[in-house]
Scaffold this active site. Structure first.
Site, PDB file in Angstrom:
ATOM      1  N   ASP A 183      53.321  -6.250-114.155  1.00  0.00           N
ATOM      2  CA  ASP A 183      54.481  -5.752-113.405  1.00  0.00           C
ATOM      3  C   ASP A 183      54.667  -4.281-113.778  1.00  0.00           C
ATOM      4  OD1 ASP A 183      57.071  -7.487-112.012  1.00  0.00           O
ATOM      5  OD2 ASP A 183      57.441  -5.377-112.534  1.00  0.00           O
ATOM      6  N   ASP A 234      51.108  -0.556-111.969  1.00  0.00           N
ATOM      7  CA  ASP A 234      51.474  -0.541-110.548  1.00  0.00           C
ATOM      8  C   ASP A 234      50.402  -1.297-109.759  1.00  0.00           C
ATOM      9  OD1 ASP A 234      51.928   0.172-107.862  1.00  0.00           O
ATOM     10  OD2 ASP A 234      52.803   2.092-108.465  1.00  0.00           O
ATOM     11  N   VAL A 235      50.809  -2.283-108.976  1.00  0.00           N
ATOM     12  CA  VAL A 235      49.818  -3.068-108.224  1.00  0.00           C
ATOM     13  C   VAL A 235      49.090  -2.243-107.170  1.00  0.00           C
ATOM     14  CG1 VAL A 235      50.812  -5.377-108.564  1.00  0.00           C
ATOM     15  CG2 VAL A 235      51.555  -3.987-106.602  1.00  0.00           C
ATOM     16  N   SER A 274      56.138 -14.739 -96.829  1.00  0.00           N
ATOM     17  CA  SER A 274      57.578 -14.920 -96.580  1.00  0.00           C
ATOM     18  C   SER A 274      57.734 -15.666 -95.271  1.00  0.00           C
ATOM     19  CB  SER A 274      58.246 -13.541 -96.464  1.00  0.00           C
ATOM     20  OG  SER A 274      59.577 -13.672 -95.997  1.00  0.00           O
ATOM     21  N   TYR A 308      59.133  -5.107 -93.282  1.00  0.00           N
ATOM     22  CA  TYR A 308      58.793  -6.116 -94.300  1.00  0.00           C
ATOM     23  C   TYR A 308      58.087  -7.295 -93.635  1.00  0.00           C
ATOM     24  CZ  TYR A 308      59.757  -9.786 -97.811  1.00  0.00           C
ATOM     25  OH  TYR A 308      59.664 -10.829 -98.713  1.00  0.00           O
ATOM     26  N   LYS A 337      54.360  -8.838 -94.478  1.00  0.00           N
ATOM     27  CA  LYS A 337      54.143 -10.215 -94.947  1.00  0.00           C
ATOM     28  C   LYS A 337      53.252 -10.995 -93.970  1.00  0.00           C
ATOM     29  CE  LYS A 337      56.257 -10.042 -98.867  1.00  0.00           C
ATOM     30  NZ  LYS A 337      55.533 -10.255-100.136  1.00  0.00           N
TER      31      LYS A 337
HETATM   32  N1  LIG Z   1      63.645 -13.616-102.809  1.00  0.00           N
HETATM   33  C1  LIG Z   1      63.388 -13.958-101.572  1.00  0.00           C
HETATM   34  O1  LIG Z   1      64.298 -14.362-100.845  1.00  0.00           O
HETATM   35  C2  LIG Z   1      61.983 -13.873-101.036  1.00  0.00           C
HETATM   36  C3  LIG Z   1      61.741 -14.463 -99.793  1.00  0.00           C
HETATM   37  C4  LIG Z   1      60.470 -14.408 -99.270  1.00  0.00           C
HETATM   38  C5  LIG Z   1      59.440 -13.795 -99.965  1.00  0.00           C
HETATM   39  N2  LIG Z   1      59.695 -13.217-101.178  1.00  0.00           N
HETATM   40  C6  LIG Z   1      58.558 -12.568-101.858  1.00  0.00           C
HETATM   41  O2  LIG Z   1      58.376 -13.126-103.143  1.00  0.00           O
HETATM   42  C7  LIG Z   1      57.880 -12.120-104.033  1.00  0.00           C
HETATM   43  C8  LIG Z   1      58.792 -12.026-105.249  1.00  0.00           C
HETATM   44  O3  LIG Z   1      60.077 -11.616-104.808  1.00  0.00           O
HETATM   45  P1  LIG Z   1      61.380 -11.723-105.707  1.00  0.00           P
HETATM   46  O4  LIG Z   1      62.472 -12.164-104.849  1.00  0.00           O
HETATM   47  O5  LIG Z   1      61.065 -12.425-106.958  1.00  0.00           O
HETATM   48  O6  LIG Z   1      61.637 -10.162-105.972  1.00  0.00           O
HETATM   49  P2  LIG Z   1      62.058  -9.376-107.295  1.00  0.00           P
HETATM   50  O7  LIG Z   1      62.469  -8.048-106.821  1.00  0.00           O
HETATM   51  O8  LIG Z   1      62.988 -10.198-108.114  1.00  0.00           O
HETATM   52  O9  LIG Z   1      60.670  -9.282-108.084  1.00  0.00           O
HETATM   53  C9  LIG Z   1      59.592  -8.506-107.595  1.00  0.00           C
HETATM   54  C10 LIG Z   1      58.824  -7.996-108.789  1.00  0.00           C
HETATM   55  O10 LIG Z   1      57.731  -7.207-108.291  1.00  0.00           O
HETATM   56  C11 LIG Z   1      57.632  -6.060-109.127  1.00  0.00           C
HETATM   57  N3  LIG Z   1      56.996  -4.968-108.415  1.00  0.00           N
HETATM   58  C12 LIG Z   1      57.440  -4.351-107.300  1.00  0.00           C
HETATM   59  N4  LIG Z   1      56.621  -3.350-106.971  1.00  0.00           N
HETATM   60  C13 LIG Z   1      55.630  -3.328-107.897  1.00  0.00           C
HETATM   61  C14 LIG Z   1      54.490  -2.515-108.101  1.00  0.00           C
HETATM   62  N5  LIG Z   1      54.190  -1.500-107.268  1.00  0.00           N
HETATM   63  N6  LIG Z   1      53.675  -2.784-109.139  1.00  0.00           N
HETATM   64  C15 LIG Z   1      53.962  -3.801-110.004  1.00  0.00           C
HETATM   65  N7  LIG Z   1      55.048  -4.576-109.871  1.00  0.00           N
HETATM   66  C16 LIG Z   1      55.865  -4.358-108.817  1.00  0.00           C
HETATM   67  C17 LIG Z   1      59.076  -5.715-109.497  1.00  0.00           C
HETATM   68  O11 LIG Z   1      59.141  -4.881-110.643  1.00  0.00           O
HETATM   69  C18 LIG Z   1      59.665  -7.094-109.710  1.00  0.00           C
HETATM   70  O12 LIG Z   1      59.537  -7.511-111.051  1.00  0.00           O
HETATM   71  C19 LIG Z   1      57.819 -10.823-103.232  1.00  0.00           C
HETATM   72  O13 LIG Z   1      56.508 -10.616-102.765  1.00  0.00           O
HETATM   73  C20 LIG Z   1      58.765 -11.089-102.079  1.00  0.00           C
HETATM   74  O14 LIG Z   1      58.446 -10.318-100.965  1.00  0.00           O
HETATM   75  C21 LIG Z   1      60.940 -13.250-101.731  1.00  0.00           C
END
Ligand SMILES: NC(=O)c1ccc[n+]([C@@H]2O[C@H](COP(=O)([O-])OP(=O)(O)OC[C@H]3O[C@@H](n4cnc5c(N)ncnc54)[C@H](O)[C@@H]3O)[C@@H](O)[C@H]2O)c1
Length: 255
Positions: free
Chosen positions: A40, A62-63, A141, A154, A158
């Site tokens: 992360d 960074d990913v 998503s 977004y 996705k």
């Molecule tokens: N929460 C929701 O409602 C939801 C719904 C559908 C899909 N998602 C997907 O699930 C995944 C996780 O989401 P979440 O809700 O846990 O979000 P979150 O924001 O809680 O966690 C996302 C994590 O990704 C990390 N991150 C972001 N950009 C980065 C980068 N460039 N390099 C390394 N790390 C990076 C952030 O630091 C964070 O720890 C995401 O891909 C999101 O799109 C979430």
């Protein structure tokens, strides 16, 4: 309920492990015996997750940077060949009409959500192919399966993750690789709160939250553990005949 030993002896990589769904996935995998590389950009959050994941190692990076994925491989090497990958790192980007999205924001969104997922897989897949075994779960998503008027950029990113995953599945189905994605609906995490916060003032934020809740047949948001359970199932041998699936975990929203 954790099933001790379901992943014992397996090494996994979880991106986005510092928060939300990535953190819950990592904690679930570790509770069932996996040894993990947690990746992360948020080093502090990673350390918090690692405290609940015995035997894990952290890589802050960074990913979107191929060099950082190379550091993940280096960190995993002492643990053994990587057999499990969950790519949860992602960002929401602007929750705005497509015409209001700045080019730089579009590029960043696709860099993190799409390129970041591809880079993780590109780095790790050769090890899995050499071993003839690997399970991958990407994070798309519900917004990657149906158009979304609140966050269309977004949604587009996705949708790309869904077809990246399906293409991966059909490309390597005879080589012991399974690739699936989860498509969460609204799940209570910092990202969901950001979706609401972008609505504007307090009244608009409350209205957006109420609208999201009302659109869900169960009338509630999901929990991170409800998604992590599905991810663990798809990564486990119990899903041995499942590949190329985009699984909604959304309380029936897309039903
Ligand atoms: N929460 C929701 O409602 C939801 C719904 C559908 C899909 N998602 C997907 O699930 C995944 C996780 O989401 P979440 O809700 O846990 O979000 P979150 O924001 O809680 O966690 C996302 C994590 O990704 C990390 N991150 C972001 N950009 C980065 C980068 N460039 N390099 C390394 N790390 C990076 C952030 O630091 C964070 O720890 C995401 O891909 C999101 O799109 C979430």
């Amino acid at each position: 309920m954790p099933r001790p030993d379901r992943f014992t002896g397996r090494v996994g990589v979880v991106t986005g492990a510092a928060s939300g769904l990535g953190r819950a996935t990592a904690i679930g995998l570790a509770a069932e015996g996996a040894r993990l590389v947690l990746f992360d950009r948020d080093a502090e959050g990673l350390a918090e997750t690692a405290a609940s994941c015995p035997g894990s190692v952290c890589v802050a990076g960074d990913v979107t940077a191929a060099a950082d994925h190379a550091r993940v491989l280096d960190a995993a090497a002492p643990l053994g060949p990587i057999a499990l990958v969950a790519t949860a790192a992602g960002i929401l980007g602007p929750a705005a009409p497509l015409t209001d999205v700045a080019e730089a924001d579009w590029d960043r969104l696709f860099a993190v959500n799409v390129k970041g997922t591809w880079l993780a897989i590109r780095a790790i897949l050769p090890q899995m192919l050499a071993a003839g075994r690997g399970a991958i779960v990407t994070f798309a998503s519900g917004a990657g399966l149906a158009g979304n008027p609140t966050m269309p950029a977004y949604s587009a990113s996705k949708g790309a993750v869904v077809l990246l995953t399906r293409s991966l599945a059909v490309s390597h189905v005879t080589q012991g690789i399974r690739a699936n994605c989860v498509c969460p609906g609204p799940i209570e995490t910092p990202m969901l709160r950001d979706t609401f916060a972008q609505a504007g003032d307090a009244a608009a934020v409350a209205a957006r939250e109420a609208a999201f809740r009302a659109r869900n047949p169960m009338g509630r948001f999901g929990t991170v553990d409800e998604v992590a359970e599905s991810v663990l199932f798809l990564l486990s041998d119990a899903a041995s005949y499942i590949t190329g699936v985009a699984l909604p975990v959304d309380g029936g929203k897309l039903a």
